[in-house]
Design a protein around this motif. Structure first.
Motif, short mmCIF file in Angstrom:
data_model
loop_
_atom_site.label_atom_id
_atom_site.label_comp_id
_atom_site.label_asym_id
_atom_site.label_seq_id
_atom_site.Cartn_x
_atom_site.Cartn_y
_atom_site.Cartn_z
N ASN A 577 0.82 -1.22 0.00
CA ASN A 577 0.00 0.00 0.00
C ASN A 577 0.85 1.27 0.00
OD1 ASN A 577 -2.36 -1.64 0.25
ND2 ASN A 577 -2.02 -1.72 2.48
N SER A 578 2.01 1.20 -0.66
CA SER A 578 2.87 2.39 -0.68
C SER A 578 2.26 3.51 -1.50
CB SER A 578 4.25 2.02 -1.25
OG SER A 578 4.13 1.64 -2.62
N GLY A 579 1.55 3.15 -2.54
CA GLY A 579 0.91 4.17 -3.36
C GLY A 579 1.87 4.93 -4.24
N GLY A 580 3.16 4.56 -4.24
CA GLY A 580 4.14 5.27 -5.05
C GLY A 580 4.14 4.79 -6.49
N ASP A 581 4.89 5.53 -7.36
CA ASP A 581 4.96 5.17 -8.77
C ASP A 581 6.24 4.42 -9.10
OD1 ASP A 581 6.82 7.13 -8.49
OD2 ASP A 581 5.88 8.55 -9.87
N GLY A 582 7.01 4.05 -8.06
CA GLY A 582 8.22 3.26 -8.29
C GLY A 582 9.44 4.07 -8.67
N THR A 583 9.36 5.39 -8.68
CA THR A 583 10.51 6.22 -9.04
C THR A 583 11.09 6.86 -7.78
OG1 THR A 583 9.13 8.16 -9.42
CG2 THR A 583 9.52 6.71 -11.30
N PHE A 584 12.37 7.27 -7.88
CA PHE A 584 13.02 7.94 -6.76
C PHE A 584 12.52 9.38 -6.67
CE2 PHE A 584 16.60 4.81 -7.56
CZ PHE A 584 16.31 4.05 -6.44
N PRO A 585 12.46 9.93 -5.46
CA PRO A 585 12.08 11.34 -5.29
C PRO A 585 13.04 12.24 -6.06
CG PRO A 585 12.09 10.21 -3.17
CD PRO A 585 12.71 9.27 -4.16
N PRO A 586 12.55 13.37 -6.60
CA PRO A 586 13.41 14.27 -7.40
C PRO A 586 14.65 14.75 -6.65
CG PRO A 586 11.09 14.84 -7.68
CD PRO A 586 11.13 13.81 -6.60
N LYS A 587 14.52 15.06 -5.36
CA LYS A 587 15.68 15.55 -4.62
C LYS A 587 16.74 14.48 -4.46
CE LYS A 587 13.03 19.06 -2.13
NZ LYS A 587 12.52 19.54 -0.82
N LEU A 588 16.30 13.23 -4.31
CA LEU A 588 17.26 12.14 -4.22
C LEU A 588 17.92 11.91 -5.58
CD1 LEU A 588 18.65 9.82 -2.80
CD2 LEU A 588 16.60 8.43 -3.13
N LEU A 589 17.15 12.02 -6.65
CA LEU A 589 17.73 11.87 -8.00
C LEU A 589 18.81 12.92 -8.23
CD1 LEU A 589 14.52 11.12 -10.12
CD2 LEU A 589 16.46 9.57 -9.73
N ALA A 590 18.55 14.15 -7.74
CA ALA A 590 19.54 15.21 -7.92
C ALA A 590 20.83 14.87 -7.21
CB ALA A 590 18.97 16.54 -7.41
N ARG A 591 20.73 14.35 -5.98
CA ARG A 591 21.95 14.01 -5.25
C ARG A 591 22.64 12.79 -5.87
NH1 ARG A 591 21.12 12.94 0.54
NH2 ARG A 591 18.94 12.51 0.10
N MET A 592 21.89 11.91 -6.46
CA MET A 592 22.50 10.76 -7.16
C MET A 592 23.31 11.25 -8.36
SD MET A 592 19.25 8.14 -6.87
CE MET A 592 19.89 6.94 -8.03
N ARG A 593 22.79 12.26 -9.08
CA ARG A 593 23.52 12.83 -10.21
C ARG A 593 24.82 13.48 -9.73
NH1 ARG A 593 18.30 14.60 -11.73
NH2 ARG A 593 18.77 16.71 -10.96
N ILE A 594 24.72 14.19 -8.58
CA ILE A 594 25.92 14.85 -8.03
C ILE A 594 26.95 13.80 -7.64
CG2 ILE A 594 26.76 16.20 -6.08
CD1 ILE A 594 23.98 17.62 -6.14
N LEU A 595 26.51 12.69 -7.04
CA LEU A 595 27.43 11.63 -6.63
C LEU A 595 28.15 11.04 -7.85
CD1 LEU A 595 28.57 9.88 -4.35
CD2 LEU A 595 26.60 8.36 -4.63
N ASP A 596 27.40 10.80 -8.92
CA ASP A 596 28.03 10.29 -10.15
C ASP A 596 29.06 11.28 -10.68
OD1 ASP A 596 26.65 7.93 -10.15
OD2 ASP A 596 25.02 8.66 -11.43
N ALA A 597 28.72 12.58 -10.63
CA ALA A 597 29.65 13.59 -11.13
C ALA A 597 30.94 13.60 -10.31
CB ALA A 597 28.99 14.97 -11.11
N LEU A 598 30.80 13.48 -9.01
CA LEU A 598 31.98 13.46 -8.14
C LEU A 598 32.83 12.22 -8.41
CD1 LEU A 598 30.33 14.69 -4.81
CD2 LEU A 598 32.04 15.92 -6.15
N ARG A 599 32.20 11.10 -8.65
CA ARG A 599 32.95 9.87 -8.93
C ARG A 599 33.71 9.98 -10.25
NH1 ARG A 599 28.14 5.72 -6.98
NH2 ARG A 599 28.90 5.49 -4.81
N ARG A 600 33.16 10.81 -11.17
CA ARG A 600 33.87 11.01 -12.44
C ARG A 600 34.97 12.05 -12.30
NH1 ARG A 600 28.51 11.19 -14.27
NH2 ARG A 600 28.66 13.46 -14.57
#
Length: 608
Positions: A577-600
């Motif tokens: 009963n999570s009711g979610g659409d299976g995607t990550f929250p936008p703010k978490l996606l933004a930090r994931m992009r930043i983490l990838d950039a730092l790793r590069r």
């Protein structure tokens, strides 16, 4: 016309004499007390002294309390003065009737009875039946002079008090009312309350006997037993040894609250005359007000064990709603193995004085009690602790004092939980970031300054990055700015604008430091006037940029936090009963992009 003694005592307690006289006459300080030119006889040099609960003129001999002052200065009768002061104190004057007069007479009679009982107890201590009690007191190191000073005695076997006092017209029923005999369910006398106990007389602040406490020498329980509530005795409205301590406080000695009779007596014998103790109950608000009438900053000296810590925390919580800039508390915490009595016996008066000299203000004691035992708390624990500290400071009614407490508590909080070494930010090294590791590149202080500058320019993003920002180790100047920013957002009503931020900083003397930080940061991003959509987009861009700098400075912590949030998002997505659409929250996606950039190996720059 007779008034109930308890009512008159309450009226005097609620009428600060200095305030009453100060409304009519200009007073000047004289140590802890006040003095004025006597209002009752002409004089040029002040000889009229105002103490906490009485006045005295050394010129004409005028003397009395608040009621007496109103009578003498305004020509009122005793009932009229009582009614006037009661109205000012918000008290309702008890109706005067025959029963009231009977109760007043009974109180006087009970006081006389207690004097007879004490004389009996004191005699018994030096008779064969009191031998064990006297041995106990001397084994505890008490001199004969101290035993006499405190009127200590022995209760006997609890079977002969009625017969002994019968010639004085004292009945068993009167002994029940005086609190030295028990009664059954029907109210009939049912044996003496104290037997085979060392007896400690309890007096009011004027030195009148109002009850007794007793200590058993065997394995019986309770070890200490106080008399019950009577017409004379209310545990919450007095303190053991308040009569001697009051005199000591007038002489400028420290007022020290300890846990028991023997601690008070040991302090007194060692030369610390201002010791008092609660009577089998936790320290309450009425007792604190009694203390503050005698001294502006009494010391609460508690044992260093867990029970002492609990008592200290409760004392803090009771005191906070009563604090004013003129009412303070200090705390002296002893080692777990010690109480004042044992410390004095082991180390002498010098050891006790050293402990008292190390007494800490209430704000420090409160912080240490709440967070002293917390080790490496997580974000949720830190947030809960911070909220508790802020909420406790808000209990203080004086807004200026409450603000100072909040600031001090938060300063200690951020200093305590700032991450250090491998757990937090570093400001040294010159290596380029690579996958799995991260060191702060050269210029770490500049980037820390930039993180702070971004928050000064865009303070509305503070709530979203507060926890991470609070975990960084900052240079001293930035650390002070951060503490002030956090204090601001805890005060503000949610309108976190740059204008309001700098107004707050200016009030706290930090506007110039903030301006210099902005100028030295090299921050080139400019706020543009635009519609709501553009403003929201700019805000998200600024938050991402902030996280990019933060992640560069604290890669391991940033990587761990992102991984934890990813795991939490996955669990939430698969929860029933999570009711979610299976995607990550936008703010978490933004930090994931930043983490990838730092790793590069992408290094953020201020001019972007």
């Amino acid at each position: 016309m007779a008034f109930d003694t308890a009512f008159l005592d309450e009226l005097r307690n609620r009428t600060p004499l200095a305030s009453l006289i100060g409304r009519r006459h200009k007073m000047v300080r004289s140590g802890r007390n006040w003095k004025i030119c006597c209002p009752f006889h002409g004089e040029k040099t002040p000889s009229f002294y105002v103490y906490d609960d009485h006045f005295h003129c050394f010129g004409c001999g005028a003397h009395g309390d608040a009621i007496t002052f109103v009578m003498q200065s305004e020509g009122r009768s005793f009932p009229e003065a009582v009614e006037q002061l009661a109205a000012e104190a918000g008290l309702e004057v008890p109706k005067q009737d025959f029963q009231q007069q009977q109760r007043a007479q009974e109180a006087k009679s009970l006081s006389d009875i207690l004097d007879l009982v004490q004389a009996s107890y004191r005699r018994r201590l030096y008779q064969p039946e009191g031998r064990h009690g006297l041995e106990y007191l001397r084994k505890r190191g008490l001199s004969n002079a101290t035993i006499e000073r405190f009127g200590l005695g022995w209760s006997g076997d609890g079977r002969s008090l009625v017969e002994e006092l019968r010639p004085h017209g004292v009945t068993a029923e009167l002994l029940v009312k005086a609190g030295v005999m028990r009664s059954d369910e029907q109210g009939r006398p049912n044996g003496e309350l104290f037997f085979n106990r060392v007896m400690f007389p309890i007096k009011d602040r004027r030195g009148r006997l109002i009850s007794f406490g007793g200590r058993t020498l065997g394995d019986g329980q309770p070890k200490y037993l106080n008399g019950p509530e009577t017409a004379l005795f209310s545990k919450r409205r007095t303190l053991y040894n308040i009569d001697y301590a009051r005199e000591a406080a007038h002489r400028g000695e420290e007022l020290i609250v300890v846990e028991g009779y023997m601690d008070v007596i040991a302090l007194d014998q060692a030369g610390f005359r201002g010791g008092v103790a609660p009577l089998g109950t936790a320290l309450g608000d009425e007792q604190l007000m009694l203390l503050w009438r005698m001294a502006a900053a009494p010391i609460i000296c508690l044992d260093g064990d867990a029970a002492g810590a609990r008592a200290a925390l409760r004392s803090c919580e009771v005191a906070l709603p009563l604090l004013t800039p003129e009412r303070r508390l200090r705390f002296c915490r002893l080692d777990a193995k010690d109480d004042p009595d044992s410390l004095i016996q082991r180390g002498g008066p010098g050891a006790m004085q050293q402990a008292l000299d190390g007494a800490t203000p209430l704000v420090e004691e409160l912080f240490n009690l709440l967070v002293g035992g917390v080790n490496a708390p997580g974000p949720d624990e830190r947030a809960a602790l911070r909220e508790r500290l802020v909420s406790l400071s808000q209990l203080i009614p004086d807004r200026t004092l409450a603000s100072e407490y909040r600031t001090s508590l938060l300063d200690m909080f951020f200093a305590q939980f700032r991450r250090r070494g491998g757990k937090g930010a570093s400001t040294g090294g010159d290596k380029t970031p690579h996958k799995g590791t991260q060191h702060v590149a050269s210029g770490g202080d500049e980037r820390l300054r930039l993180l702070t500058a971004m928050l000064l320019k865009y303070p509305e993003i503070l709530p979203e990055v507060e926890q991470a920002y609070g975990g960084l180790e900052l240079p001293q100047g930035l650390d002070v700015l951060r503490a002030c920013l956090f204090d601001w957002i805890s005060h503000d009503d949610g309108h976190l604008t740059q204008e309001r931020c700098f107004k707050w900083l200016e009030q706290h003397g930090l506007k110039e430091a903030a301006t210099e930080t902005l100028a030295a940061s090299g921050l080139l991003v400019r706020r543009k006037r635009a519609g709501t959509g553009d403003e929201d987009a700019l805000r998200e861009e600024i938050i991402e940029k902030w996280w990019h700098f933060y992640g560069f400075l604290n890669f391991k912590g940033f990587e761990k936090a992102v991984a934890r949030d990813i795991e939490a998002a996955i669990r939430s997505a698969y929860a029933e009963n999570s009711g979610g659409d299976g995607t990550f929250p936008p703010k978490l996606l933004a930090r994931m992009r930043i983490l990838d950039a730092l790793r590069r190996g992408e290094v953020p720059e201020a001019h972007e």
